[in-house]
Write an enzyme that holds these catalytic residues in place. Structure first.
Site, mmCIF file in Angstrom:
data_model
loop_
_atom_site.group_PDB
_atom_site.id
_atom_site.type_symbol
_atom_site.label_atom_id
_atom_site.label_comp_id
_atom_site.label_asym_id
_atom_site.label_seq_id
_atom_site.Cartn_x
_atom_site.Cartn_y
_atom_site.Cartn_z
ATOM 1 N N SER A 19 -3.037 0.327 1.726
ATOM 2 C CA SER A 19 -1.716 0.934 1.832
ATOM 3 C C SER A 19 -1.734 2.382 1.342
ATOM 4 O O SER A 19 -1.244 3.295 2.016
ATOM 5 C CB SER A 19 -0.700 0.123 1.019
ATOM 6 N N ARG A 42 4.944 6.903 -4.229
ATOM 7 C CA ARG A 42 5.594 5.616 -4.481
ATOM 8 C C ARG A 42 6.819 5.436 -3.590
ATOM 9 O O ARG A 42 7.096 4.332 -3.109
ATOM 10 C CB ARG A 42 5.987 5.513 -5.949
ATOM 11 N N HIS A 45 5.551 4.604 -0.139
ATOM 12 C CA HIS A 45 5.083 3.222 -0.115
ATOM 13 C C HIS A 45 6.250 2.254 0.026
ATOM 14 O O HIS A 45 6.173 1.262 0.774
ATOM 15 C CB HIS A 45 4.296 2.930 -1.393
#
Length: 219
Positions: A19, A42, A45
């Site tokens: 990822s 983040r 993601h």
């Protein structure tokens, strides 16, 4: 007809690594400082959208300001239970209080009195804790607009604001108002219609982490 065979990664650590490798390949992180890159990664993601960097706005001191506030025990004020629930308590350096006032008795009456939404009315209940707090708004544009009004009217200043409300009505406008604020606020905002609880929580969790390494900025 043969039964279908599904091929996919099943090891958690491999999924995690791939990822973030995908984010590194596809996201344009050039020019971001390590601290804001870590937060941006983040958020990417959480949204599975590598292009959000183009819509990200921030002040240079926001990461340091939020981390300092959290280390000193500042609360995190959240506009929704989804945001509050997603914050990883084990990452908070001082067992910081996570506050959401949507369940307060009398909130509907307060909202009716103020002529606004319950999310905005809940911001009124933040006042005793607002100065020096970290604010996380991921759902309600009215909460972000009213926060700016409270700041304007009281002089209270949070340590930092993560402003990522999502939606078609008021979301883009509220975030642009945050970016354009005349109060010198430290902020992270995802401009436009995109945002939401997951993206906002990802930013808070990144800020709360005590990791400071270069590698962590893109993992």
């Amino acid at each position: 007809m043969p039964e279908p065979v599904y091929e996919y990664l099943t090891e958690g650590s491999a999924i995690y690594a791939e990822s973030f490798a995908t984010i590194r390949r596809e996201a344009e992180l050039t020019g971001l400082s390590d601290d804001i890159a870590r937060v941006a990664v983040r958020m990417i993601h959480a949204a599975a959208q590598t292009d959000i960097v183009a819509d990200l706005r921030w002040t240079p001191g926001v990461v340091a300001a939020c981390r300092r506030a959290l280390r000193e025990g500042a609360p995190i004020l959240c506009d929704s239970t989804m945001v509050a629930t997603g914050i990883i308590r084990s990452r908070l350096p001082r067992a910081n209080e996570v506050v959401c006032r949507l369940g307060e008795p009398g909130l509907a009456e307060l909202a009716a009195k103020l002529g606004t939404t319950k999310s905005a009315a809940a911001v009124e209940l933040w006042r005793p804790k607002l100065h020096g707090a970290v604010v996380a708004i991921g759902n309600a544009p009215t909460a972000l607009f009213h926060l700016l009004e409270v700041i304007r009217d009281t002089g209270l200043r949070p340590a930092g604001i993560i402003g990522c409300p999502v939606g078609f009505v008021g979301a883009a406008e509220s975030k642009q108002a945050l970016v354009d604020n005349p109060y010198g606020l430290e902020l992270i905002a995802l401009t436009g219609r995109r945002g939401g609880s997951a993206v906002t929580v990802a930013a808070v969790n990144a800020l709360a982490s005590t990791a400071e390494t270069t590698n962590d900025a893109v993992d």
